[in-house]
Design an enzyme around this catalytic site. Sequence first.
Site, PDB file in Angstrom:
ATOM      1  N   TYR A   1       0.867  -1.179   0.000  1.00  0.00           N
ATOM      2  CA  TYR A   1       0.000   0.000   0.000  1.00  0.00           C
ATOM      3  C   TYR A   1       0.901   1.225   0.000  1.00  0.00           C
ATOM      4  CZ  TYR A   1      -3.331   3.500   1.763  1.00  0.00           C
ATOM      5  OH  TYR A   1      -4.104   4.631   1.922  1.00  0.00           O
TER       6      TYR A   1
ATOM      7  N   ASP B   1       9.420   2.746  -1.168  1.00  0.00           N
ATOM      8  CA  ASP B   1       8.455   3.417  -0.293  1.00  0.00           C
ATOM      9  C   ASP B   1       8.813   3.026   1.142  1.00  0.00           C
ATOM     10  OD1 ASP B   1       4.803   3.538  -0.003  1.00  0.00           O
ATOM     11  OD2 ASP B   1       6.425   4.210   1.306  1.00  0.00           O
TER      12      ASP B   1
ATOM     13  N   LYS C   1       5.425   9.190   8.321  1.00  0.00           N
ATOM     14  CA  LYS C   1       5.263   8.628   9.658  1.00  0.00           C
ATOM     15  C   LYS C   1       6.313   9.105  10.663  1.00  0.00           C
ATOM     16  CE  LYS C   1       2.711   4.690   7.806  1.00  0.00           C
ATOM     17  NZ  LYS C   1       1.363   4.631   8.398  1.00  0.00           N
TER      18      LYS C   1
END
Length: 427
Positions: free
Chosen positions: A143, A238, A266
């Site tokens: 994702y 990613d 994050k």
Amino acid sequence: MNPLSRTLFEKAKKIIPGGVNSPVRAFGAVQATPIFIREAQGSRVIDVDGNEYVDYVMSWGPMMLGHSHPVVTEAIRQAAGRGASYGAPTELEVEMAEILIDAIPSLQMVRMVSSGTEAVMSAVRLARGYTGRNKIIKFAGCYHGHADSLLVKAGSGVATLGIPGSPGIPAALAELTITLPFNDIEAVEAAVELHRDDLACVIIEPVAGNMGVVSPKPGFLEKLRDVTEKHGVLLIFDEVITGFRLTYGGYQNLIHIEPDLTCLGKIIGGGLPVGAFGGKREIMERLAPIGPVYQAGTLSGNPVAMAAGLTTLQILRDNRDAYEMLDRRTFHICDEILALFAQKGLPVKINRAGSMFTIFFTPEEVFDFASAGRSDTEGYARYFRGMLANGISLAPSQFEAAFLSFAHTPEDMEKTLAACAQTLKAL
Ligand code: KE4
């Protein structure tokens, strides 16, 4: 148990789609009412009914230092007192770029954005603009946020909610995204060979967190780097989850692979909205205002968010030796949990990478989305509900990761194992 959470959820559902601002928070996959959080300190979250939990969601990864770290909180407080946002460059953004480039060797330039989605969306546009090609390769179960081109056989909420892709994405665009099985280098070699004339990039979570934790097989990423290099296809890591999670820097630091572009988020925001993308100078210099590839953001490099992120990274930098202790602590608790499940006679597999792990309710090895998808999600849901009732907050989905932080203590581990034993009795 949670009367005020229930009341708030009913109220929220009338005015916010699904009652939440991000789908996975709705607890749909675990058939439970979401707990509404009042505050969080260290390794603990406290819900609006006053119940305290050992937290393994940790805001889905960002809270590496634990919640409400006093030095980070003070930095946010001071930055807020100097103004929330200026829409002008600040010294903090220069310091943020410097610390990221210093930590991750493949970064020669970096741009700040406000989310992981924005980082990935921008990196993919840059890859397409730099190469002049249109197609991208991603991996099933990975994702990369909710930008149109990436919501194809994605993981996380898309996997949790069983959304095949998503309505609203034009077929013409979805067709430009090729999705392959994670860890299948033969499939990659064939797809790159087939599409290389119009292939801009391959994007991957180097250690996947969004189908649950799935690590690359030995040699997979090295071959991925070779085949992309050979055909002039950009490789994008990613590292929104893995950045500063597995070591001080990217997972790429541990395996000595240099992607062309890296996406971050994050942890680098310390809990505030921050994303970043960066990589080779010759690629990054194609970005506006010096290059033709447009990318922008009102709150990109926001000074309060930079203060939170920079302070977090400085603390991690100055305590980087602590990662080893955290990994050992995670290894230990996974080992103990596995033993408890074995005593119960419940077949599970635990995939762990550093301080993130997933308990897959399946007897088979999990090495890609198909094998992850054969897990007993109902079994996971029962376990989740039992652990929550016993004061442990886990990710409300089989296809996510549990995260430890530097604030998790041996007492938290003991409480978690006691809760696990208690929960398994009732399963
Ligand atoms: P955000 O736009 O949610 O900040 O980041 C998107 C993203 C990009 N790349 C990776 C590897 C990610 O894991 C994410 C977001 N992660 C999910 C949970 N695994 C965020 C939780 C949510 O969607 O509420």
